[in-house]
Design an enzyme around this catalytic site. Structure first.
Site, PDB file in Angstrom:
ATOM      1  CG  ASP A 160       0.869  10.625   8.445  1.00 54.09           C
ATOM      2  OD1 ASP A 160       1.395   9.552   7.649  1.00 54.09           O
ATOM      3  OD2 ASP A 160      -0.312  11.235   8.049  1.00 54.09           O
ATOM      4  CB  SER A 161       1.676  13.151   4.258  1.00 54.44           C
ATOM      5  OG  SER A 161      -0.152  12.211   4.399  1.00 54.44           O
ATOM      6  CE1 TYR A 189       3.771  14.639   2.008  1.00 53.77           C
ATOM      7  CE2 TYR A 189       5.542  12.762   2.320  1.00 53.77           C
ATOM      8  CZ  TYR A 189       4.709  14.689   2.660  1.00 53.77           C
ATOM      9  OH  TYR A 189       5.986  15.128   3.502  1.00 53.77           O
ATOM     10  N   GLY A 190      -0.278  10.413  -2.048  1.00 51.87           N
ATOM     11  CA  GLY A 190       0.027   9.241  -2.859  1.00 51.87           C
ATOM     12  C   GLY A 190      -0.012   9.786  -4.220  1.00 51.87           C
ATOM     13  CB  CYS A 247       3.849   8.504   6.165  1.00 54.01           C
ATOM     14  SG  CYS A 247       3.059   9.270   4.132  1.00 54.01           S
ATOM     15  CG  ASN A 248       1.799   2.360   5.450  1.00 55.89           C
ATOM     16  OD1 ASN A 248       1.627   1.085   5.106  1.00 55.89           O
ATOM     17  ND2 ASN A 248       0.562   2.914   6.052  1.00 55.89           N
ATOM     18  CB  THR A 249       2.864   7.006   0.461  1.00 54.84           C
ATOM     19  OG1 THR A 249       1.186   6.749   0.328  1.00 54.84           O
ATOM     20  CG2 THR A 249       3.570   7.825  -1.443  1.00 54.84           C
ATOM     21  CB  CYS A 273      -3.298   4.325   3.976  1.00 53.16           C
ATOM     22  SG  CYS A 273      -3.221   6.521   4.148  1.00 53.16           S
ATOM     23  CB  THR A 274      -0.702   6.077   9.006  1.00 54.45           C
ATOM     24  OG1 THR A 274      -0.660   7.442   8.605  1.00 54.45           O
ATOM     25  CG2 THR A 274       0.329   4.762   8.942  1.00 54.45           C
ATOM     26  CG  HIS A 275      -4.300   9.368   6.158  1.00 51.48           C
ATOM     27  ND1 HIS A 275      -3.337   9.613   6.329  1.00 51.48           N
ATOM     28  CD2 HIS A 275      -5.128  10.769   6.671  1.00 51.48           C
ATOM     29  CE1 HIS A 275      -2.458  11.148   6.341  1.00 51.48           C
ATOM     30  NE2 HIS A 275      -3.366  12.135   5.936  1.00 51.48           N
TER      31      HIS A 275
END
Length: 265
Positions: A9-10, A41-42, A72-74, A183-185
């Site tokens: 992940d970021s 990362y966005g 991480c979706n991005t 977004c996984t956050h």
């Protein structure tokens, strides 16, 4: 097969996915890399995100993982296909399963996608949702303040609540019954988000859905860990280990974690 599952992940957001995997598959070992030094990362270019994602994947490949989860979706939006083509193990992302769950859940076909700027610009969720149901009306909303809020560790309290409410203001006059936390956050902020959108709206975490995908893939490949295997999770951060430790131990509730600093190249 007791080799570890790799999760990247970021930053700390992928811990939401790791938590669901641990809950669902308690005998599995997770090796996690969070690129906290270069998060978020966005706002970054597609090439930057692709390069960073590959660096994490190659680092975990050397640790002999049996599967990689891009939590991480991005990163999923820009690097999933290339990693699936080139890695010697299965690679899963976090977008398709979340989209499938949203289409199944929505009654009005009005779906909000909360995500980073990079994920929204990629159109990955729109593509996934419309491929499943062309009548879905998608309301994308970039929330650029949410990831830094989570990464700071200051995501509880009135300041955080106000910031989240402000970020969701554009939804005030929209009609919808389902929200994808793209977004996984964001699952770390899920209760606060639910408080803003209201109890009649279903808020969907891609973390839970991705953990289901992991279990299904391991079962299909016959690579689930032995039922008597004892997990030995390892966590790596490119930035501050103390900040990562504070968030990870609070979120995962697994006691003292084995955490190391890592340099990616």
């Amino acid at each position: 097969m007791n080799a570890p599952i790799g999760v990247i992940d970021s930053g700390v957001g992928g811990l939401t996915v790791a938590k669901e995997i641990i809950k669902r598959l308690p005998n599995e070992t997770i090796y996690y890399i969070g690129d906290t030094a270069r998060c978020p990362y966005g706002p970054r270019t597609r090439q930057e995100v692709r390069n960073f994602t590959w660096q994490m994947a190659k680092a975990l490949e050397k640790m002999n993982i049996k599967m990689l989860v891009i939590a991480c979706n991005t990163a999923t939006a820009v690097a999933l296909e290339s990693l699936q083509r080139n890695m010697p193990f299965p690679v899963l992302g976090v977008i398709n399963r979340g989209a499938r769950a949203a289409v199944k859940k929505t009654k009005r076909h009005e779906v909000v996608v909360l995500a980073t700027e990079g994920t929204i610009k990629s159109g990955a969720y729109e593509e996934a949702l419309l491929s499943l149901n062309t009548s879905t009306h998608i309301i994308p909303l970039a929330c650029p303040t949410f990831v830094p809020l989570v990464e700071s560790g200051e995501y509880k309290g009135q300041f955080a609540n106000n910031l989240i409410a402000e970020g969701l203001k554009p939804l005030k006059n929209e009609q919808f019954d389902t929200v994808i936390l793209g977004c996984t956050h964001y699952p770390i902020l899920q209760k606060q988000i639910e408080a803003v959108v209201g109890e009649d709206v279903f808020v969907l975490s891609s973390a839970e859905e991705t953990a289901k995908d992991v279990e299904e893939m391991l079962a299909y490949n016959g690579t689930l860990a032995d039922t008597n295997a004892k997990p030995a999770h390892k966590f790596y951060a490119t930035g501050s280990v103390p900040i990562f430790r504070s968030i990870a131990e609070n979120w995962l509730e697994q006691g003292t974690l084995d955490i190391h600093r890592i340099t990616l190249k």
